[in-house]
Design a protein around this motif. Structure first.
Motif, PDB file in Angstrom:
ATOM      1  N   VAL A   4     -53.945  25.076  -8.227  1.00  0.00           N
ATOM      2  CA  VAL A   4     -54.771  24.526  -7.146  1.00  0.00           C
ATOM      3  C   VAL A   4     -55.685  23.415  -7.671  1.00  0.00           C
ATOM      4  CG1 VAL A   4     -56.722  25.037  -5.649  1.00  0.00           C
ATOM      5  CG2 VAL A   4     -54.702  26.488  -5.605  1.00  0.00           C
ATOM      6  N   LEU A   5     -56.294  23.635  -8.828  1.00  0.00           N
ATOM      7  CA  LEU A   5     -57.127  22.599  -9.443  1.00  0.00           C
ATOM      8  C   LEU A   5     -56.328  21.315  -9.620  1.00  0.00           C
ATOM      9  CD1 LEU A   5     -59.304  24.320 -12.224  1.00  0.00           C
ATOM     10  CD2 LEU A   5     -60.014  23.480  -9.981  1.00  0.00           C
ATOM     11  N   LEU A   6     -55.095  21.468 -10.112  1.00  0.00           N
ATOM     12  CA  LEU A   6     -54.240  20.311 -10.338  1.00  0.00           C
ATOM     13  C   LEU A   6     -53.944  19.581  -9.025  1.00  0.00           C
ATOM     14  CD1 LEU A   6     -52.775  19.113 -12.862  1.00  0.00           C
ATOM     15  CD2 LEU A   6     -50.692  20.066 -11.893  1.00  0.00           C
ATOM     16  N   ILE A   7     -53.606  20.382  -8.001  1.00  0.00           N
ATOM     17  CA  ILE A   7     -53.323  19.769  -6.695  1.00  0.00           C
ATOM     18  C   ILE A   7     -54.532  18.964  -6.210  1.00  0.00           C
ATOM     19  CG2 ILE A   7     -52.985  20.302  -4.245  1.00  0.00           C
ATOM     20  CD1 ILE A   7     -51.244  22.667  -5.155  1.00  0.00           C
ATOM     21  N   MET A   8     -55.690  19.602  -6.308  1.00  0.00           N
ATOM     22  CA  MET A   8     -56.900  18.917  -5.841  1.00  0.00           C
ATOM     23  C   MET A   8     -57.153  17.642  -6.633  1.00  0.00           C
ATOM     24  SD  MET A   8     -59.547  21.871  -4.694  1.00  0.00           S
ATOM     25  CE  MET A   8     -59.755  22.545  -6.321  1.00  0.00           C
ATOM     26  N   PHE A   9     -56.962  17.692  -7.926  1.00  0.00           N
ATOM     27  CA  PHE A   9     -57.153  16.517  -8.765  1.00  0.00           C
ATOM     28  C   PHE A   9     -56.195  15.391  -8.333  1.00  0.00           C
ATOM     29  CE2 PHE A   9     -56.274  14.012 -12.604  1.00  0.00           C
ATOM     30  CZ  PHE A   9     -57.556  13.622 -12.902  1.00  0.00           C
ATOM     31  N   THR A  10     -54.948  15.802  -8.046  1.00  0.00           N
ATOM     32  CA  THR A  10     -53.956  14.818  -7.613  1.00  0.00           C
ATOM     33  C   THR A  10     -54.382  14.149  -6.302  1.00  0.00           C
ATOM     34  OG1 THR A  10     -52.325  16.338  -8.514  1.00  0.00           O
ATOM     35  CG2 THR A  10     -51.497  14.473  -7.210  1.00  0.00           C
ATOM     36  N   VAL A  11     -54.805  15.000  -5.356  1.00  0.00           N
ATOM     37  CA  VAL A  11     -55.249  14.461  -4.072  1.00  0.00           C
ATOM     38  C   VAL A  11     -56.393  13.460  -4.277  1.00  0.00           C
ATOM     39  CG1 VAL A  11     -56.440  15.037  -1.917  1.00  0.00           C
ATOM     40  CG2 VAL A  11     -54.511  16.422  -2.690  1.00  0.00           C
ATOM     41  N   ALA A  12     -57.374  13.860  -5.090  1.00  0.00           N
ATOM     42  CA  ALA A  12     -58.543  13.002  -5.333  1.00  0.00           C
ATOM     43  C   ALA A  12     -58.115  11.673  -5.945  1.00  0.00           C
ATOM     44  CB  ALA A  12     -59.550  13.718  -6.233  1.00  0.00           C
ATOM     45  N   VAL A  13     -57.253  11.728  -6.950  1.00  0.00           N
ATOM     46  CA  VAL A  13     -56.803  10.509  -7.606  1.00  0.00           C
ATOM     47  C   VAL A  13     -56.073   9.612  -6.608  1.00  0.00           C
ATOM     48  CG1 VAL A  13     -55.122   9.598  -9.266  1.00  0.00           C
ATOM     49  CG2 VAL A  13     -56.711  11.431  -9.932  1.00  0.00           C
ATOM     50  N   TYR A  14     -55.242  10.238  -5.775  1.00  0.00           N
ATOM     51  CA  TYR A  14     -54.503   9.474  -4.777  1.00  0.00           C
ATOM     52  C   TYR A  14     -55.459   8.719  -3.850  1.00  0.00           C
ATOM     53  CZ  TYR A  14     -51.743   8.593  -0.594  1.00  0.00           C
ATOM     54  OH  TYR A  14     -51.154   8.009   0.497  1.00  0.00           O
ATOM     55  N   MET A  15     -56.463   9.471  -3.386  1.00  0.00           N
ATOM     56  CA  MET A  15     -57.443   8.861  -2.491  1.00  0.00           C
ATOM     57  C   MET A  15     -58.155   7.682  -3.166  1.00  0.00           C
ATOM     58  SD  MET A  15     -57.653  10.262   0.505  1.00  0.00           S
ATOM     59  CE  MET A  15     -57.260  11.730   1.426  1.00  0.00           C
ATOM     60  N   VAL A  16     -58.641   7.942  -4.385  1.00  0.00           N
ATOM     61  CA  VAL A  16     -59.384   6.906  -5.093  1.00  0.00           C
ATOM     62  C   VAL A  16     -58.536   5.655  -5.259  1.00  0.00           C
ATOM     63  CG1 VAL A  16     -60.361   6.276  -7.333  1.00  0.00           C
ATOM     64  CG2 VAL A  16     -60.954   8.461  -6.263  1.00  0.00           C
TER      65      VAL A  16
END
Lengths: 327, 327, 327, 327, 327
Positions: free
Chosen positions: D306-318
């Motif tokens: 889940v941490l990884l997924i969230m990190f991916t989402v954040a990076v995508y957004m940024v």
């Protein structure tokens, strides 16, 4: 390249030929018949200067004829009148108005016309009328031919203006129904085009007016009535341009207000959703706390009661939004 | 510092020298040949006043010549005509228009020109034409030389205007593609520059027009044709400045609407994300509550059913946004 | 279709008939009595040209009469005066102003009027006054009849303007109470209508003024007093149009500021709700964490203390909003 | 209080005294020398009326002299000329422009000047030149003294304008660097000041022009050259005021766009933070649900995945924000 | 109802009576003394027409006198001059400017004044001066009485303008301190009032000017000086109206920018709170997840460490906002 066409005509006579020799016009002077020498293209400076020399044209005038940036004007000389105008046409690929420099110099029995571009002019009907002796063109003097050229140009302005009018109408519909960033760019482009158009047509008022009132014997009294009519058309062109400018400047205000309206709608959506769910989320968060001593958590009807409270809050909010006409 | 150059010329004669002695011009009066005395720099007030005294110039006129703030004007005297104009140039480092005060006084066979700055003027081609007897400059009177100076200045205006036109075009592209705070500052700067430019060129219409129509015998009839041409150019400069002003004021509207558009986009992004996730977050918060008696929590398919509900809500929202053309 | 009606009248005589034969008016020339030939509809070009030929009307004038786009103007000839105006009426279905082209040509004892549309004109009271010999219409010349026609048209303008004035007032109320996207579209439409109206009435000032000051013997000195009165009315129409334009352009500013106000209200609602609940949601989230070692969770009064803290925060926020006058 | 000072002068003679007796000027009439009677303050109406009676001044003129609201004007009489102007000064405490009413009446050998305020005027250099016989003031007539007074006032305008120019420049910097609510209030104040200034200087163009062209023998031909120079300065003052007005009205647009820009920045910050964290908060909320059957919860790597997924989402957004140039 | 008052006066004689018989004025013609017939109310059309018949007034003029919409104008006849103006007053209940139609017709020894409303006019001081033979009113002719009426009206304009000036100042303070939706409505109302006022006062410039320059023997040379003074006042009224219009149009810009500023403040508040708490809420949500294997949850210092992290994030955000000057 410069293509030179000479038309010699009188009521009984008509001859049309391409000139290759720049000295050719000289043989027609002093002329028995009227001649019209038309230049397509003004790049062949040498040839043009040679021919102009035959007609005793002052070097400064030749300079004006050759420089496409010269603004419209009228100059009266003892034996000739020079009028510089702009011809307009549409570039079908970009839908842009193209401006073409035109100089017309007419004297006792000759008309010289210098067109910036090699191809295309609105004078074809005039040529046909000359060839087939339709109307009174061939029975009249060079001043009437010159008038006919100006009239053809101003008539052509109306076609251009109609086209622009159509574009304005389409833009207006687009503006009221589905404005986008492209709409504003189109408005901006149209506005700049109108600025250019204004520069083209504005000086005509004065030019045609002083042609109408000229004391020069080159302009026949019968022709003056036609020039007066042309003046009318010119005023109409100018007024139309002004009306369009007014309308376009109004469009910008509409656009700005429509953006604001859209933003309002976006903000309302956000506000409604947020205002309903943020308090609810707070409530559910409240009972998600892990305190050991939270009596509500072990009540039998705790869960349904909280659901009910949240439902009430939501209904209250929705009704408030309806009352504010946000929904 | 003030550098004084004297050129004496007639059709057969040419002489050019730097004057160090302020009394020097006196020996040329009454002159057989035409003389042109050019002052680079107007700081050496004493020298200028001495030379002006030789030409019987009124102290108030000298004051005008010496004060760079004096607006353009024409003054006619019995034996001379004074014209004050502004010369324009670009400061290559800051890309700003620099205004230089110029006064030209011409009489029967002399021209005095006073330039504010020591360096640079647009008169080099005139000097060359005098030196090598090109054109008819040397065979004509002082009025023609004065005209040539004005003509060189107005021609130079076109170069400045072209440069500004380029800047406008670049700004327009920047505006439509990637507007920023710097864009608006550039527009503002350009606008203020145009206000200054207007002040510089606007009085010229009247000045050149009254030079054209002057009753003074100092202006030869042959020269008048050239001045009339110069008047034309002046009008063109003024019209171009007006056109640019119109275009720039249009740019501001575009800028404001483009900011609004950008804000709209930002708000839409926020609204879409919030509107989708805030309700979902509420739902997950709901089942994060710690009530003892929440039957759904122990249902076998509680979790997948909630996932499904949330998915449905999200899809519904997205479709709504698509229908509103926000996505 | 073109319907032609001829009225022949003098103080003692009155006759009214529909003309079917285009040659018919010829028998009235030279006339003993005054005649008024009215054309409803200008589509039957042949008939109109035939009749115009009887009155020696120049082909260019006939062209003006037949082209509905011709702008208002006055033309004086030796034996007649032509005035072109626009008649206005309301389309009751769309509430739009309809413009109808009208040309009036009057000579020594005849008046010709050419109306663009077949149906409807504001001249019924004039016909009644002629039929029943009311007022002094029948005892006066053709110039007074022509004046009466113009007067009827300008009087009709006031009715149109009053109607528009009513619409402006309604719009203004709508604007202040409940502005919507439709309001701005109505304002925009009204603005464009005023642009059109301005074009219609503006030229009248000059037309009526030159009719008043004409040296033509066709206009009797007694009639001039009435024309002077008509001129007054024309000025009043123009001023009213200008006033309306000023008022409408003011409405746009109000609209924009009202949108901004609404957005402000929306944003305030969002901000108040968010600012109160987001911190609270954070707090409840804090104690929803699952750390093993969180001493507060097992405190007996942990829950009530947290409730109290949250209540304090909420009250503090609300008071702050009240102080800022957001609530 | 009204302080009256009388200066009697000729080329050889100079005398300066304070008048206490209102009848005093009578003894100087008919005068051998020129006299200048200056009134500081116009509150002592009786005294002023007595002295005016000596000079045969019409009661309406006295009224104009005494009423500070009277707009600038010129009135020519058989034996005198009256000019009413405004003197400007700065209130150093509030940085506001103060307007002072001044009337100057000059006749064959006298000048009367009436100043609204008791203290301060820009005429000190004139007094010095009279006292010490500097310049040609004492050898010239009363018209030259009157001119000198006007010249001193207009020269003083330039000082005021320079000061305002400085304030505009400072405001412009403030506007581009750090605009605040106070900035807009300053712009507004400046704008209103310019409206007042316009009213003060605009009439001068006509006044000085008609003084220049007056047929009155009171104005000597030699003085006319100076008045012509004064006219020039007046035009320059008017142009500067207009330029400032243009610049100030441009500042408002800049201000509005800068507010919009700031709002854009604020909104971007909000949107970026919200868009990144709201979805993440949803995800963490998801796994905060208390369903009994949520298989992910018991997976060994559930948390890190889940941490990884969230990190991916954040990076995508940024990255998306960077691509949109919001970051 | 129409109340008619007749005042007969000469230097030695004064009589004032109410007329009930419309034929009454006839006995005063030809008059030995001057008479002033004042009509309060213009509804009794029959009576007015009867009296006008006595004075040979043209029916069109009577129409002008009776129609309150007639714009201000001057008409000169052989034996009389008609001036139509508007009188202004305040409705104390609504604070609105009320416009009253006034027509003044004066001949050799009579003045007729027609007031739209029955009650109230600014002529009481004139009546007093007549009754008690104050000033020179009774020793002067009817032209001076007419002038006195106009002067009283224009003086009254100043009172109205002062009142409006006060309202502008109050509005300006309201605008800078606490602008609301009501402010914009007040500005809008004031703007429309100024549009109406402009229409009322603008024509006066021309009217008074042509009265001043009239060749009619009805206006005495001595009176001309007073009319010239009146002209001055008229110009001042017009300039004040223009100044107010400028100021009011500036207020709208301030209003819009103040709304934007307020919105900015609102948005900043929202953004600051959201930007600080949304990330924190995410963090607390993170540790609210129910994963079995989340090592941090069982760390002894997990909770304080998370608190510390959150505190750091919050401080970082706050400092960033301070640096951006949002706090």
């Amino acid at each position: 390249m410069t293509k030179i066409t000479l038309i010699e005509y009188s009521n009984e006579f008509f001859d049309e030929k391409n000139l290759t020799d720049s000295e050719a016009p000289a043989q027609y002077l002093p002329a028995k018949n009227n001649i019209w020498v038309n230049f397509d293209g003004i790049t062949d400076q040498v040839k043009i200067e040679q021919i102009c020399a035959i007609f005793n044209i002052h070097p400064l005038i030749i300079e004006d004829i050759l420089s496409p940036d010269q603004r419209p004007k009228i100059e009266e000389f003892d034996d000739s009148i020079l009028i510089i105008m702009k011809m307009l046409s549409f570039d079908p690929t970009t839908d842009e108005v193209i401006t073409e420099h035109l100089s017309v110099l007419f004297g006792n029995n000759y008309v010289l016309s210098f067109q910036e571009d090699v191809e295309g002019d609105p004078f074809d009907t005039i040529r046909t009328r000359l060839r087939h002796n339709k109307g009174k063109l061939r029975s009249k003097g060079s001043d009437y031919l010159a008038y006919s050229l100006f009239d053809a140009i101003v008539d052509n302005y109306f076609i251009i203006l109609e086209h622009i009018g159509d574009r304005i109408e389409i833009l207006e519909d687009e503006l009221l129904e589905n404005p986008s960033t492209i709409t504003i760019q189109k408005i901006h482009k149209l506005k700049n085009e109108m600025i250019g158009l204004k520069r083209t047509v504005w000086p005509l008022r004065e030019i045609i007016n002083s042609l109408k009132k000229t004391a020069s014997p080159l302009v026949d009294d019968n022709t003056r009535i036609y020039i007066s009519d042309l003046y009318d058309h010119t005023i109409q062109v100018i007024e139309t341009v002004e009306t369009y400018r007014d309308m376009i400047s109004g469009m910008l205000d509409i656009y700005l207000s429509s953006i604001s309206n859209k933003m309002n709608e976006v903000m309302k959506t956000l506000t409604i959703i947020s205002t309903i769910f943020i308090p609810l989320t707070f409530i559910v968060g409240l009972y998600g706390m892990n305190f050991k001593y939270m009596p509500e958590l072990s009540w039998k009807f705790g869960y349904p009661v909280v659901l009910l409270i949240m439902f009430t809050v939501a209904v209250y909010m929705v009704r408030k939004f309806i009352r504010k006409k946000w929904l």
